[in-house]
Write an enzyme that holds these catalytic residues in place. Structure first.
Site, PDB file in Angstrom:
ATOM      1  N   ARG A 231     -15.043   8.605  75.597  1.00  0.00           N
ATOM      2  CA  ARG A 231     -16.466   8.260  75.641  1.00  0.00           C
ATOM      3  C   ARG A 231     -17.258   9.487  76.100  1.00  0.00           C
ATOM      4  O   ARG A 231     -16.803  10.234  76.969  1.00  0.00           O
ATOM      5  CB  ARG A 231     -16.722   7.084  76.601  1.00  0.00           C
ATOM      6  CG  ARG A 231     -16.367   5.716  75.988  1.00  0.00           C
ATOM      7  CD  ARG A 231     -17.241   5.367  74.789  1.00  0.00           C
ATOM      8  NE  ARG A 231     -16.908   4.111  74.137  1.00  0.00           N
ATOM      9  CZ  ARG A 231     -16.133   3.987  73.051  1.00  0.00           C
ATOM     10  NH1 ARG A 231     -15.571   5.047  72.502  1.00  0.00           N
ATOM     11  NH2 ARG A 231     -15.927   2.801  72.516  1.00  0.00           N
ATOM     12  N   ASP A 255     -15.314  14.355  70.081  1.00  0.00           N
ATOM     13  CA  ASP A 255     -15.629  13.373  69.034  1.00  0.00           C
ATOM     14  C   ASP A 255     -16.702  12.400  69.517  1.00  0.00           C
ATOM     15  O   ASP A 255     -17.218  11.616  68.733  1.00  0.00           O
ATOM     16  CB  ASP A 255     -14.348  12.608  68.660  1.00  0.00           C
ATOM     17  CG  ASP A 255     -14.541  11.671  67.486  1.00  0.00           C
ATOM     18  OD1 ASP A 255     -15.007  12.138  66.427  1.00  0.00           O
ATOM     19  OD2 ASP A 255     -14.245  10.467  67.619  1.00  0.00           O
ATOM     20  N   GLU A 260     -25.391   8.787  71.162  1.00  0.00           N
ATOM     21  CA  GLU A 260     -24.952   8.676  69.757  1.00  0.00           C
ATOM     22  C   GLU A 260     -25.883   7.740  69.000  1.00  0.00           C
ATOM     23  O   GLU A 260     -26.343   6.755  69.585  1.00  0.00           O
ATOM     24  CB  GLU A 260     -23.524   8.131  69.705  1.00  0.00           C
ATOM     25  CG  GLU A 260     -22.520   9.079  70.335  1.00  0.00           C
ATOM     26  CD  GLU A 260     -21.067   8.605  70.195  1.00  0.00           C
ATOM     27  OE1 GLU A 260     -20.796   7.668  69.424  1.00  0.00           O
ATOM     28  OE2 GLU A 260     -20.212   9.174  70.870  1.00  0.00           O
ATOM     29  N   HIS A 278     -17.780  11.022  66.123  1.00  0.00           N
ATOM     30  CA  HIS A 278     -17.159   9.754  66.547  1.00  0.00           C
ATOM     31  C   HIS A 278     -16.372   9.104  65.399  1.00  0.00           C
ATOM     32  O   HIS A 278     -16.658   7.959  65.000  1.00  0.00           O
ATOM     33  CB  HIS A 278     -18.195   8.778  67.122  1.00  0.00           C
ATOM     34  CG  HIS A 278     -17.581   7.754  68.037  1.00  0.00           C
ATOM     35  ND1 HIS A 278     -18.242   7.191  69.094  1.00  0.00           N
ATOM     36  CD2 HIS A 278     -16.336   7.175  68.053  1.00  0.00           C
ATOM     37  CE1 HIS A 278     -17.456   6.311  69.708  1.00  0.00           C
ATOM     38  NE2 HIS A 278     -16.287   6.283  69.089  1.00  0.00           N
ATOM     39  N   ALA A 281     -11.386   7.031  65.319  1.00  0.00           N
ATOM     40  CA  ALA A 281     -10.755   5.762  64.936  1.00  0.00           C
ATOM     41  C   ALA A 281     -10.976   5.434  63.464  1.00  0.00           C
ATOM     42  O   ALA A 281     -10.468   4.427  62.963  1.00  0.00           O
ATOM     43  CB  ALA A 281     -11.322   4.637  65.788  1.00  0.00           C
TER      44      ALA A 281
END
Ligand code: MLT
Length: 311
Positions: A231, A255, A260, A278, A281
């Protein structure tokens, strides 16, 4: 008939699961808070990824809502405490994107060590920077993993073949040590002062304060690299930028960001920072698994009262 709102882009496997279970489903992506507040009273369940911010106002307007599922791990985009007070369940899908995130952390580590983004950029421009690009090997380095949940543990398993020394800072490791003979427990200070690569896989502090700031960088090796796929607010970006510019550490690959989507950030254009938006994942494989888990969990709860992965 129960009704579910999917408010973020995700694999259509979620929609298909609801349809198969005879749960009515609407997919409405990119709605503002006001737009969600208007329609949310119709729904019994809601599935989000990270774009929808499930605010107090949305929860208070959601008169029928019984369950919110986050297709992913972090629930920092959901006001969990208001949801709990309103007797709503909040679920996540732990494990669904663990491997994807751990692989991205490894990709960032290798990109930083071998200067891949710079090599790619300059080669595309017709510059032949062979003499200026000398990388470092991961083999025989010390990798410090901060936080040893699903992703941290998976990363430690992924790098086994590299012959790295792995240090872990985590309160929960001691009781699980027999499952991870290849890692060693270390204090936070010992880890940051002896690691060549420091990778964050922990939750952000509840008060949002960064775990790492200027004083910590002074204790690190000048050759150290910071990796953050967890985070954004774990790392103070101003302090990180200063640490890079003052050569307190050698590089960073991130990332996640304090704000954001990151449309502007102090680290933009810092040549020592590798940045991705980001996407740790975001693999084809993980997107299907998290959508599937979220839809199955909501269906099981609405139709059978089964509670899985409650936050
Ligand atoms: C997560 O919390 O699962 C990851 O950060 C990925 C995402 O936000 O979708």
């Amino acid at each position: 008939m129960f009704k579910v709102l999917i408010s973020d882009a995700m694999s259509n496997v979620a929609q298909k699961i609801f349809e198969k279970q005879k749960i009515s489903v609407d997919v409405k992506i990119g709605l503002s808070e006001e737009e969600i507040i208007k329609i949310i009273p119709e729904y019994d369940g809601m599935v989000v990824r990270s774009a929808t911010k499930v605010t107090k106002n949305i929860i208070l307007a959601a008169k029928k809502l019984k369950v919110i599922a986050r297709a992913g791990a972090g629930v920092d985009n959901i006001d969990v405490s208001t949801a709990k007070k309103s007797n709503m369940l909040v679920m996540n899908t732990p494990g669904g994107n663990t491997n994807a995130t751990a692989e991205h952390a490894l990709a960032l580590i290798m990109s930083a060590l071998r200067k891949i983004p710079y090599a790619n950029d300059t080669t595309h421009k017709g510059k032949w920077e062979k003499k200026n690009i000398k990388g470092n090997e991961l083999s025989k380095k010390t990798l410090g993993i901060i936080g040893f949940g699903n992703v941290g543990a998976r990363l430690s398993n992924l790098v086994k073949g590299f012959g790295v020394n792995i240090l872990v800072s985590s309160k929960s490791l001691e009781s699980r040590k027999k499952d991870f003979p290849h890692v060693n427990n270390a204090s936070f200070d010992e880890l940051i002062s002896t690691s060549d690569i420091i990778s964050f896989h922990c939750k952000a502090a509840p008060d949002g304060k960064p775990l790492i700031s200027k004083e910590h960088y002074k204790k690190m090796k000048p050759t150290a690299i910071i990796i953050n796929t967890a985070r954004g607010n774990i790392v103070d970006e101003n302090d990180l930028n200063a640490a890079l510019n003052e050569n307190l550490i050698a590089g960073a690959a991130l990332d996640v960001y304090s704000k954001e989507p990151a449309k502007e950030n102090i680290l933009f254009n810092n040549p020592k920072a590798i940045l991705t938006p980001h996407v740790a994942a975001s693999t084809a494989e993980a997107s299907i698994v998290v959508a599937e888990m979220a839809a199955n969990q909501i269906s099981d709860f609405l139709l059978r009262g089964t509670k899985i992965n409650i936050v």
